[in-house]
Design an enzyme around this catalytic site. Structure first.
Site, mmCIF file in Angstrom:
data_model
loop_
_atom_site.group_PDB
_atom_site.id
_atom_site.type_symbol
_atom_site.label_atom_id
_atom_site.label_comp_id
_atom_site.label_asym_id
_atom_site.label_seq_id
_atom_site.Cartn_x
_atom_site.Cartn_y
_atom_site.Cartn_z
ATOM 1 N N ARG A 86 0.844 -1.200 0.000
ATOM 2 C CA ARG A 86 0.000 0.000 0.000
ATOM 3 C C ARG A 86 0.878 1.249 0.000
ATOM 4 N NH1 ARG A 86 -3.180 -1.711 5.408
ATOM 5 N NH2 ARG A 86 -4.206 -3.610 4.678
ATOM 6 N N HIS A 95 2.650 -2.922 5.382
ATOM 7 C CA HIS A 95 2.096 -2.861 4.023
ATOM 8 C C HIS A 95 2.757 -1.734 3.221
ATOM 9 C CE1 HIS A 95 -1.128 -5.856 4.420
ATOM 10 N NE2 HIS A 95 -1.321 -5.398 5.644
ATOM 11 N N ASP A 121 -2.221 -9.656 3.724
ATOM 12 C CA ASP A 121 -3.398 -10.067 4.481
ATOM 13 C C ASP A 121 -4.016 -11.243 3.740
ATOM 14 O OD1 ASP A 121 -2.984 -7.995 6.221
ATOM 15 O OD2 ASP A 121 -4.517 -6.688 5.341
ATOM 16 N N TYR A 171 -6.541 -10.400 17.911
ATOM 17 C CA TYR A 171 -5.749 -9.176 17.904
ATOM 18 C C TYR A 171 -6.615 -8.084 17.271
ATOM 19 C CZ TYR A 171 -1.903 -5.898 17.108
ATOM 20 O OH TYR A 171 -1.097 -4.786 17.110
ATOM 21 N N HIS A 189 -8.166 -7.734 13.538
ATOM 22 C CA HIS A 189 -7.703 -8.867 12.728
ATOM 23 C C HIS A 189 -8.565 -10.116 12.883
ATOM 24 C CE1 HIS A 189 -4.333 -6.160 12.365
ATOM 25 N NE2 HIS A 189 -3.864 -6.902 11.392
ATOM 26 N N ASP A 195 -10.970 -10.862 10.874
ATOM 27 C CA ASP A 195 -11.447 -11.339 9.568
ATOM 28 C C ASP A 195 -10.326 -11.608 8.567
ATOM 29 O OD1 ASP A 195 -10.651 -8.762 9.122
ATOM 30 O OD2 ASP A 195 -12.519 -8.103 8.168
ATOM 31 N N HIS A 196 -9.091 -11.555 9.013
ATOM 32 C CA HIS A 196 -7.985 -11.911 8.117
ATOM 33 C C HIS A 196 -6.743 -12.239 8.941
ATOM 34 C CE1 HIS A 196 -7.140 -7.607 8.840
ATOM 35 N NE2 HIS A 196 -5.876 -7.886 8.540
ATOM 36 N N HIS A 210 -2.734 -11.463 9.054
ATOM 37 C CA HIS A 210 -1.737 -10.512 8.553
ATOM 38 C C HIS A 210 -0.349 -11.116 8.777
ATOM 39 C CE1 HIS A 210 0.393 -6.516 8.374
ATOM 40 N NE2 HIS A 210 1.153 -7.117 9.277
#
Ligand code: ZN
Length: 244
Positions: free
Chosen positions: A170, A186, A193, A220, A223, A225-226, A228
C-alpha cells in the site's frame, strides 16, 4: 457394483491428474527459461547473485520462527533451508542445490520469477508502479517477491489448497484509505493479508514455519477477519483466539 464404480472413478481421476501434471511441468519449464537460470551447482561456501536468487526461492523454508537472510552467502542456514525445500518436494535432501533442485524451482515459477500460485498484481492493491510507500518502488516489489515465495511454501505445506491475498503493498494514500497503521508493513511491500480456504488460525499458526516474523490474527485488534503476515525487524506474533 458400487465398488466397481468407485474403482472406475479413481482410475479416471488418476489419468486426469497425470495429464494435468505433465502439462504443468512442460509449461513451467519453458516459462522458467525466461526468468532466471542457474549455471552451477551451489553448496555451502558459495557466494554470489545465484546464491541470492536461490535464497529468495527457499525463503519459505527457514527454521521455525526464523527468517532466512537473503545475502548471497550459502551458509549452514541456507543449506538447511534447501534441505527442507528438497524434503517438501520429495527430492534427495542433501542441502546442495543442483540440477534436480533447480528443475523443481523452474517448475514452480513463472516468467517473471514469481511462484506459480501468486502474482505481483495480487500483492499490490494500490497502484501499478509500487510507488508512494515507505521504500522505493523497486524495494517494495522485491519485498513482495520474497513474500510470495514464503506463501508458496506455506501453500504447499497446507496441502496445496488456494490461499487468497486480500491486501499487499500500500502507498501512504492507500494505507490511510484502508485504515492501516501509519507504521504498517504494508507500506514496505512485505506484508500480506490472507483469507481463503483454510481457517485463519491454521494460517497464522502455519506462518511461523515459513519465515514470517510479524503475524497477527483473530483476537488481535482489527484482525478477526484476516491473517496478517509480514517481515518485521521487531518480530511480533499475536492471535489470542488461536492461542498465539
Ligand atoms: Zn495487514
Amino acid at each position: 457394483m458400487i465398488r466397481r464404480v468407485v474403482r472406475l472413478l479413481l482410475a479416471v481421476v488418476m489419468v486426469a491428474s497425470a495429464a494435468v501434471a505433465v502439462t504443468v511441468t512442460t509449461a513451467s519449464t519453458a516459462q522458467a527459461d525466461g526468468c532466471y537460470t542457474w549455471g552451477r551447482t551451489l553448496s555451502q561456501g558459495a557466494t554470489g547473485e545465484d546464491v541470492r536468487q536461490l535464497q529468495i526461492r527457499v525463503s519459505g523454508y527457514p527454521e521455525y520462527g526464523e527468517e532466512l537472510a537473503i545475502d548471497g552467502e550459502y551458509g549452514p542456514l541456507t543449506a538447511a533451508a534447501v534441505t527442507r525445500f528438497q524434503e517438501a518436494y520429495g527430492l534427495p535432501a542433501d542441502g546442495v542445490a543442483g540440477p534436480r533442485t533447480f528443475d523443481q524451482i523452474y517448475a514452480l515459477q513463472d516468467d517473471d520469477c514469481t511462484p506459480i500460485h501468486f502474482t505481483y498484481s495480487e500483492l499490490n492493491d494500490c497502484n501499478s508502479d509500487w510507488s508512494g510507500g515507505a521504500v522505493s518502488a523497486s524495494t517494495a516489489q522485491a519485498n513482495a517477491l520474497v513474500n510470495m515465495w514464503k506463501l508458496e511454501a506455506m501453500r504447499h505445506a497446507l496441502g496445496d489448497a488456494p490461499i487468497n491475498v486480500s491486501s499487499g503493498f500500500r502507498s501512504y494514500d492507500c494505507n490511510s484509505a484502508a485504515g492501516g497503521s501509519s507504521t504498517s508493513r504494508h507500506l514496505y511491500g512485505d506484508a500480506v493479508d490472507l483469507t481463503g480456504s483454510h481457517s485463519l488460525c491454521t494460517l497464522v499458526q502455519r506462518a511461523r514455519y515459513h519465515g514470517f516474523s510479524e503475524i497477527l490474527g483473530p483476537g488481535y485488534s482489527g484482525h478477526d477477519d484476516h491473517a496478517h503476515l509480514a517481515h518485521d525487524p521487531s518480530p511480533y506474533w499475536s492471535a489470542p483466539s488461536c492461542g498465539i
